[in-house]
Design a protein around this motif. Structure first.
Motif, PDB file in Angstrom:
ATOM      1  N   MET A   1      38.090  48.890  44.790  1.00  0.00           N
ATOM      2  CA  MET A   1      38.645  50.513  44.936  1.00  0.00           C
ATOM      3  C   MET A   1      39.735  50.381  44.962  1.00  0.00           C
ATOM      4  SD  MET A   1      35.477  51.502  44.768  1.00  0.00           S
ATOM      5  CE  MET A   1      34.859  53.111  45.463  1.00  0.00           C
ATOM      6  N   LYS A   2      40.465  51.457  44.315  1.00  0.00           N
ATOM      7  CA  LYS A   2      41.694  51.691  43.479  1.00  0.00           C
ATOM      8  C   LYS A   2      41.823  52.818  43.120  1.00  0.00           C
ATOM      9  CE  LYS A   2      42.939  47.354  43.700  1.00  0.00           C
ATOM     10  NZ  LYS A   2      43.474  46.546  44.984  1.00  0.00           N
ATOM     11  N   PHE A   3      43.010  54.332  43.928  1.00  0.00           N
ATOM     12  CA  PHE A   3      43.080  55.450  43.365  1.00  0.00           C
ATOM     13  C   PHE A   3      43.547  55.467  41.823  1.00  0.00           C
ATOM     14  CE2 PHE A   3      43.222  54.734  47.947  1.00  0.00           C
ATOM     15  CZ  PHE A   3      42.136  56.317  48.443  1.00  0.00           C
ATOM     16  N   ARG A   4      43.253  56.682  41.435  1.00  0.00           N
ATOM     17  CA  ARG A   4      42.926  56.989  40.031  1.00  0.00           C
ATOM     18  C   ARG A   4      45.112  57.137  39.737  1.00  0.00           C
ATOM     19  NH1 ARG A   4      38.936  61.774  38.702  1.00  0.00           N
ATOM     20  NH2 ARG A   4      39.343  62.856  40.244  1.00  0.00           N
ATOM     21  N   VAL A   5      44.936  57.644  40.963  1.00  0.00           N
ATOM     22  CA  VAL A   5      46.642  58.970  41.113  1.00  0.00           C
ATOM     23  C   VAL A   5      47.504  57.452  41.359  1.00  0.00           C
ATOM     24  CG1 VAL A   5      46.285  60.545  41.781  1.00  0.00           C
ATOM     25  CG2 VAL A   5      46.655  59.263  43.837  1.00  0.00           C
ATOM     26  N   PRO A   6      49.125  57.167  40.789  1.00  0.00           N
ATOM     27  CA  PRO A   6      50.112  56.190  40.889  1.00  0.00           C
ATOM     28  C   PRO A   6      50.691  56.211  41.831  1.00  0.00           C
ATOM     29  CG  PRO A   6      50.695  58.071  39.037  1.00  0.00           C
ATOM     30  CD  PRO A   6      49.247  58.082  39.454  1.00  0.00           C
ATOM     31  N   LEU A   7      50.364  56.392  42.976  1.00  0.00           N
ATOM     32  CA  LEU A   7      50.882  56.651  44.475  1.00  0.00           C
ATOM     33  C   LEU A   7      52.638  56.512  44.403  1.00  0.00           C
ATOM     34  CD1 LEU A   7      47.703  54.800  46.477  1.00  0.00           C
ATOM     35  CD2 LEU A   7      48.484  57.194  46.021  1.00  0.00           C
ATOM     36  N   SER A   8      52.380  54.754  43.994  1.00  0.00           N
ATOM     37  CA  SER A   8      53.983  54.438  44.057  1.00  0.00           C
ATOM     38  C   SER A   8      55.139  56.023  43.020  1.00  0.00           C
ATOM     39  CB  SER A   8      54.986  53.478  43.069  1.00  0.00           C
ATOM     40  OG  SER A   8      54.475  53.920  42.032  1.00  0.00           O
ATOM     41  N   VAL A   9      54.570  56.495  42.158  1.00  0.00           N
ATOM     42  CA  VAL A   9      55.039  58.083  41.345  1.00  0.00           C
ATOM     43  C   VAL A   9      54.646  59.013  42.400  1.00  0.00           C
ATOM     44  CG1 VAL A   9      55.140  59.665  39.783  1.00  0.00           C
ATOM     45  CG2 VAL A   9      55.066  56.707  39.400  1.00  0.00           C
ATOM     46  N   ILE A  10      53.851  59.499  42.854  1.00  0.00           N
ATOM     47  CA  ILE A  10      53.357  59.944  43.736  1.00  0.00           C
ATOM     48  C   ILE A  10      54.602  59.989  44.406  1.00  0.00           C
ATOM     49  CG2 ILE A  10      52.050  61.813  45.310  1.00  0.00           C
ATOM     50  CD1 ILE A  10      52.323  61.857  42.108  1.00  0.00           C
ATOM     51  N   GLY A  11      54.480  59.071  45.397  1.00  0.00           N
ATOM     52  CA  GLY A  11      55.235  59.046  46.894  1.00  0.00           C
ATOM     53  C   GLY A  11      56.613  59.134  46.637  1.00  0.00           C
ATOM     54  N   GLY A  12      57.066  58.703  45.350  1.00  0.00           N
ATOM     55  CA  GLY A  12      59.020  59.269  44.877  1.00  0.00           C
ATOM     56  C   GLY A  12      58.792  59.813  44.832  1.00  0.00           C
ATOM     57  N   SER A  13      57.727  60.532  44.306  1.00  0.00           N
ATOM     58  CA  SER A  13      58.596  62.398  43.701  1.00  0.00           C
ATOM     59  C   SER A  13      57.884  63.328  45.121  1.00  0.00           C
ATOM     60  CB  SER A  13      57.078  62.608  42.957  1.00  0.00           C
ATOM     61  OG  SER A  13      57.408  61.772  41.741  1.00  0.00           O
ATOM     62  N   LEU A  14      57.938  63.128  46.255  1.00  0.00           N
ATOM     63  CA  LEU A  14      57.479  64.210  47.349  1.00  0.00           C
ATOM     64  C   LEU A  14      58.804  65.360  47.151  1.00  0.00           C
ATOM     65  CD1 LEU A  14      55.543  62.523  49.989  1.00  0.00           C
ATOM     66  CD2 LEU A  14      54.641  64.127  48.168  1.00  0.00           C
ATOM     67  N   GLY A  15      59.588  64.608  47.291  1.00  0.00           N
ATOM     68  CA  GLY A  15      60.653  65.512  46.992  1.00  0.00           C
ATOM     69  C   GLY A  15      60.979  66.386  45.996  1.00  0.00           C
ATOM     70  N   ALA A  16      60.326  66.091  45.029  1.00  0.00           N
ATOM     71  CA  ALA A  16      60.855  66.850  44.132  1.00  0.00           C
ATOM     72  C   ALA A  16      59.733  67.961  44.320  1.00  0.00           C
ATOM     73  CB  ALA A  16      60.543  66.391  42.629  1.00  0.00           C
ATOM     74  N   MET A  17      58.556  67.584  44.435  1.00  0.00           N
ATOM     75  CA  MET A  17      57.463  68.414  44.448  1.00  0.00           C
ATOM     76  C   MET A  17      57.893  70.030  46.102  1.00  0.00           C
ATOM     77  SD  MET A  17      54.974  67.327  42.890  1.00  0.00           S
ATOM     78  CE  MET A  17      56.292  67.690  42.279  1.00  0.00           C
ATOM     79  N   ALA A  18      58.481  69.561  46.953  1.00  0.00           N
ATOM     80  CA  ALA A  18      59.120  70.397  47.984  1.00  0.00           C
ATOM     81  C   ALA A  18      60.479  71.537  46.942  1.00  0.00           C
ATOM     82  CB  ALA A  18      59.748  69.853  49.005  1.00  0.00           C
ATOM     83  N   ASP A  19      60.427  70.812  45.318  1.00  0.00           N
ATOM     84  CA  ASP A  19      61.646  71.123  45.178  1.00  0.00           C
ATOM     85  C   ASP A  19      61.150  72.752  44.549  1.00  0.00           C
ATOM     86  OD1 ASP A  19      64.240  72.362  44.247  1.00  0.00           O
ATOM     87  OD2 ASP A  19      64.449  70.435  43.874  1.00  0.00           O
ATOM     88  N   PHE A  20      62.366  73.328  43.634  1.00  0.00           N
ATOM     89  CA  PHE A  20      62.081  74.938  42.793  1.00  0.00           C
ATOM     90  C   PHE A  20      62.829  74.776  41.600  1.00  0.00           C
ATOM     91  CE2 PHE A  20      61.074  79.154  41.104  1.00  0.00           C
ATOM     92  CZ  PHE A  20      60.013  79.003  40.710  1.00  0.00           C
ATOM     93  N   PRO A  21      62.159  74.565  39.548  1.00  0.00           N
ATOM     94  CA  PRO A  21      63.390  74.552  39.329  1.00  0.00           C
ATOM     95  C   PRO A  21      64.709  75.265  39.495  1.00  0.00           C
ATOM     96  CG  PRO A  21      61.165  73.744  38.425  1.00  0.00           C
ATOM     97  CD  PRO A  21      61.265  74.375  39.674  1.00  0.00           C
ATOM     98  N   TYR A  22      64.690  76.730  39.551  1.00  0.00           N
ATOM     99  CA  TYR A  22      65.028  77.400  39.539  1.00  0.00           C
ATOM    100  C   TYR A  22      66.182  77.968  41.084  1.00  0.00           C
ATOM    101  CZ  TYR A  22      63.576  78.400  34.990  1.00  0.00           C
ATOM    102  OH  TYR A  22      64.054  78.677  33.427  1.00  0.00           O
ATOM    103  N   ARG A  23      66.791  78.272  41.988  1.00  0.00           N
ATOM    104  CA  ARG A  23      67.396  77.927  42.590  1.00  0.00           C
ATOM    105  C   ARG A  23      67.923  79.242  43.344  1.00  0.00           C
ATOM    106  NH1 ARG A  23      68.731  73.075  45.379  1.00  0.00           N
ATOM    107  NH2 ARG A  23      67.705  71.700  44.136  1.00  0.00           N
ATOM    108  N   GLU A  24      68.261  80.251  42.459  1.00  0.00           N
ATOM    109  CA  GLU A  24      69.036  81.761  42.414  1.00  0.00           C
ATOM    110  C   GLU A  24      67.621  82.632  42.157  1.00  0.00           C
ATOM    111  OE1 GLU A  24      71.655  84.073  44.110  1.00  0.00           O
ATOM    112  OE2 GLU A  24      71.948  82.481  43.875  1.00  0.00           O
TER     113      GLU A  24
END
Length: 293
Positions: free
Chosen positions: A203-226
């Motif tokens: 059994m494996k997860f269909r989401v790429p865990l290394s990509v998601i794990g490395g992107s958690l900081g980007a998920m906290a962010d928002f593209p427009y800062r101002e």
């Protein structure tokens, strides 16, 4: 992000249809509701949250399609569900994926609903391409840079442990996840991503865990800062859980600057409000969209 539990009456369910389609290497999606020619208003495009997929929004999509007589497109965002995988995972590229999807299907105007990660992706689409969005409904997320709950990093660790253990049954995966998350509904939600590997039948997860794990900081962010540097002035409804901290009163000034016509609806629930209180969510959306284009 958690599976929804909206109950659809048998008679109403029989009148609705759904189909699953995939655009080559693009976003997988499912359609609910009337044929385009029979729909009374612009369609709804539904975006799930982190670790979710289009299947999480099936029940609420059927209910909203029934109530609003609109086509509803439930999408799998990149690196989720049956959509393509990519090393790049942030709101800018997710928004570009959604815009491309709208253009390919010739959806000139749509209502965007997104939960959590999907909420920020939807907000980014509305700010980047406002002419494509007739109304916007972000669910329990705000247009700010704010840390994710630490639970998400823990989930990635638990899911990586499951893969390393080479389990052959979902029950074995759940037993491992108990050390990382005590809530059964959340474990069940995470396990919706579990599939059997054709190579070795583990059994494996269909989401790429290394990509998601490395992107958690980007998920906290928002593209427009101002806040206010770019604006979507169409009708907007922020739906927030009263027991969640993602859309606090402190975020309202930023919301109003980015989305000057925003309203806020409170639902008695936590972050997973669509599954925790689907009826209150449905009523909020129907009330907001009944007169929307």
């Amino acid at each position: 992000m958690l599976p929804v539990r909206t109950i659809i009456p048998r008679a109403a369910r029989a009148r609705l249809f759904s189909t699953t389609r995939e655009l080559r290497t693009e976003l997988s999606y499912q359609v609910f509701g009337p044929e385009k020619a029979e729909a009374s208003r612009s369609p709804i495009v539904f975006l799930h949250g982190l670790f979710g997929s289009k299947q999480n929004n099936r029940s609420i999509s059927k209910a909203l399609a029934r109530d609003l007589k609109r086509e509803i497109f439930a999408l799998d965002l990149r690196n989720h569900g049956q959509s393509f995988h990519s090393e790049e995972h942030n709101y800018t590229v997710m928004a570009e994926d959604v815009v491309k999807f709208l253009q390919q299907l010739k959806l000139d105007k749509c209502v965007l609903i997104g939960h959590s990660m999907g909420a920020k992706a939807a907000m980014t689409v509305a700010l980047d391409s406002p002419k494509l969005v007739s109304a916007l409904i972000p669910v329990d997320n705000a247009p700010i840079n704010a840390p994710l709950k630490s639970d998400f990093g823990t989930y990635v660790l638990g899911m990586q442990h499951v893969e390393a253990a080479n389990v052959s049954k979902q029950s074995e995966a759940d037993e491992i996840l108990k050390d990382y998350e005590e809530s059964l509904p959340i474990r069940q939600f995470l396990l919706t991503n579990l599939v059997r590997s054709p190579e070795d039948q583990t059994m494996k997860f269909r989401v790429p865990l290394s990509v998601i794990g490395g992107s958690l900081g980007a998920m906290a962010d928002f593209p427009y800062r101002e806040p206010g540097s770019v604006v979507y002035d169409g009708p907007t409804l922020f739906v927030r859980g009263t027991k969640s901290r993602y859309v606090s009163d402190d975020t309202v000034p930023a919301i109003k600057k980015f989305f000057p016509n925003a309203q806020i609806a409170d639902v008695e629930a936590g972050h997973w409000l669509i599954s925790e209180n689907p009826e209150a969510f449905r009523q909020s959306v129907v009330q907001f969209l009944k007169d929307a284009p």
